[in-house]
Design a protein around this motif. Structure first.
Motif, mmCIF file in Angstrom:
data_model
loop_
_atom_site.group_PDB
_atom_site.id
_atom_site.type_symbol
_atom_site.label_atom_id
_atom_site.label_comp_id
_atom_site.label_asym_id
_atom_site.label_seq_id
_atom_site.Cartn_x
_atom_site.Cartn_y
_atom_site.Cartn_z
ATOM 1 N N SER A 9 0.830 -1.199 0.000
ATOM 2 C CA SER A 9 0.000 0.000 0.000
ATOM 3 C C SER A 9 0.864 1.248 0.000
ATOM 4 C CB SER A 9 -0.909 -0.021 1.232
ATOM 5 O OG SER A 9 -1.763 1.099 1.231
ATOM 6 N N ARG A 10 0.333 2.294 -0.608
ATOM 7 C CA ARG A 10 0.934 3.627 -0.562
ATOM 8 C C ARG A 10 -0.148 4.576 -0.052
ATOM 9 N NH1 ARG A 10 6.214 4.426 -1.497
ATOM 10 N NH2 ARG A 10 5.696 6.418 -2.405
ATOM 11 N N SER A 11 0.253 5.728 0.394
ATOM 12 C CA SER A 11 -0.753 6.621 0.972
ATOM 13 C C SER A 11 -0.413 8.082 0.730
ATOM 14 C CB SER A 11 -0.872 6.373 2.469
ATOM 15 O OG SER A 11 0.342 6.733 3.096
ATOM 16 N N GLY A 12 -1.429 8.890 0.916
ATOM 17 C CA GLY A 12 -1.269 10.328 0.885
ATOM 18 C C GLY A 12 -2.414 10.936 1.665
ATOM 19 N N ASP A 13 -2.252 12.146 2.128
ATOM 20 C CA ASP A 13 -3.350 12.792 2.805
ATOM 21 C C ASP A 13 -3.318 14.286 2.516
ATOM 22 O OD1 ASP A 13 -1.794 11.319 5.558
ATOM 23 O OD2 ASP A 13 -1.165 13.218 4.759
ATOM 24 N N LYS A 14 -4.495 14.828 2.523
ATOM 25 C CA LYS A 14 -4.674 16.260 2.271
ATOM 26 C C LYS A 14 -5.896 16.686 3.058
ATOM 27 C CE LYS A 14 -3.195 19.482 -0.702
ATOM 28 N NZ LYS A 14 -1.817 19.924 -0.667
ATOM 29 N N LEU A 20 -5.572 5.952 0.049
ATOM 30 C CA LEU A 20 -4.770 4.739 0.175
ATOM 31 C C LEU A 20 -4.825 3.955 -1.124
ATOM 32 C CD1 LEU A 20 -5.981 3.400 3.663
ATOM 33 C CD2 LEU A 20 -4.127 5.007 3.183
ATOM 34 N N SER A 21 -3.674 3.585 -1.616
ATOM 35 C CA SER A 21 -3.644 2.691 -2.767
ATOM 36 C C SER A 21 -3.310 1.292 -2.261
ATOM 37 C CB SER A 21 -2.599 3.149 -3.787
ATOM 38 O OG SER A 21 -1.309 3.090 -3.205
ATOM 39 N N LEU A 81 -4.977 15.704 16.699
ATOM 40 C CA LEU A 81 -4.133 15.303 17.822
ATOM 41 C C LEU A 81 -3.789 13.814 17.717
ATOM 42 C CD1 LEU A 81 -5.943 17.175 20.734
ATOM 43 C CD2 LEU A 81 -3.890 17.873 19.488
ATOM 44 N N CYS A 82 -4.342 13.154 16.704
ATOM 45 C CA CYS A 82 -4.153 11.713 16.510
ATOM 46 C C CYS A 82 -3.112 11.484 15.415
ATOM 47 C CB CYS A 82 -5.466 11.052 16.132
ATOM 48 S SG CYS A 82 -6.782 11.326 17.309
ATOM 49 N N LEU A 83 -1.864 11.722 15.713
ATOM 50 C CA LEU A 83 -0.821 11.610 14.703
ATOM 51 C C LEU A 83 -0.750 10.229 14.078
ATOM 52 C CD1 LEU A 83 1.992 13.659 16.441
ATOM 53 C CD2 LEU A 83 0.440 14.388 14.640
ATOM 54 N N ASP A 84 -1.109 9.207 14.823
ATOM 55 C CA ASP A 84 -1.011 7.857 14.298
ATOM 56 C C ASP A 84 -2.070 7.538 13.264
ATOM 57 O OD1 ASP A 84 1.206 7.327 15.735
ATOM 58 O OD2 ASP A 84 0.175 6.243 17.324
ATOM 59 N N THR A 85 -3.027 8.416 13.027
ATOM 60 C CA THR A 85 -4.043 8.100 12.025
ATOM 61 C C THR A 85 -3.732 8.710 10.671
ATOM 62 O OG1 THR A 85 -5.407 9.984 12.635
ATOM 63 C CG2 THR A 85 -5.870 7.876 13.738
ATOM 64 N N HIS A 86 -2.544 9.241 10.484
ATOM 65 C CA HIS A 86 -2.200 9.779 9.184
ATOM 66 C C HIS A 86 -2.049 8.648 8.184
ATOM 67 C CE1 HIS A 86 -0.610 13.714 11.083
ATOM 68 N NE2 HIS A 86 -1.892 13.513 11.271
ATOM 69 N N GLY A 87 -2.003 8.988 6.911
ATOM 70 C CA GLY A 87 -2.050 8.031 5.819
ATOM 71 C C GLY A 87 -1.144 6.823 5.942
ATOM 72 N N LYS A 88 0.103 7.015 6.301
ATOM 73 C CA LYS A 88 1.022 5.877 6.354
ATOM 74 C C LYS A 88 0.576 4.853 7.390
ATOM 75 C CE LYS A 88 5.058 8.230 4.535
ATOM 76 N NZ LYS A 88 4.264 9.303 3.956
#
Length: 103
Positions: A9-14, A20-21, A81-88
């Motif tokens: 998987s690859r990811s990005g966020d905006k 998510l791919s 505040l939830c840094l762990d929920t970012h794309g990666k």
């Protein structure tokens, strides 16, 4: 088996959207991805982490799926505040999805 056995998987966020791919290691497994990894399953897999809709796009020429998940980052990357929920992190969590192996 876990999805990670046949795909990466690859990811990005905006803003508040995570993208998510999901790419089959072997193109022969693409039909299995199509069957097992629906938008509804992805939304259910993430539960309350994804408040908005999940849209699946199919990219057959790459043996890949792309999931756009709205309201998935707690209001946005810079506000969350939830840094762990970012794309990666979400892409890694997606690979933990249990799927039924093909015939």
């Amino acid at each position: 088996m876990k999805l990670r056995a046949i795909a990466h998987s690859r990811s990005g966020d905006k803003g508040d959207v995570s993208n998510l791919s999901l790419i089959a290691h072997d193109p022969a497994d693409y039909p299995l991805l199509l069957r097992e990894v629906t938008a509804a399953r992805v939304k259910a897999h993430f539960g309350s982490l994804v408040a908005g809709e999940v849209i699946r796009y199919e990219v057959e020429s790459l043996g890949a799926l792309n999931f756009v998940m709205r309201q998935a980052l707690g209001g946005g990357v810079t506000r969350s505040l939830c840094l762990d929920t970012h794309g990666k992190s979400l892409s890694s969590a997606l690979l933990d999805l249990e799927i039924e192996p093909g015939p």
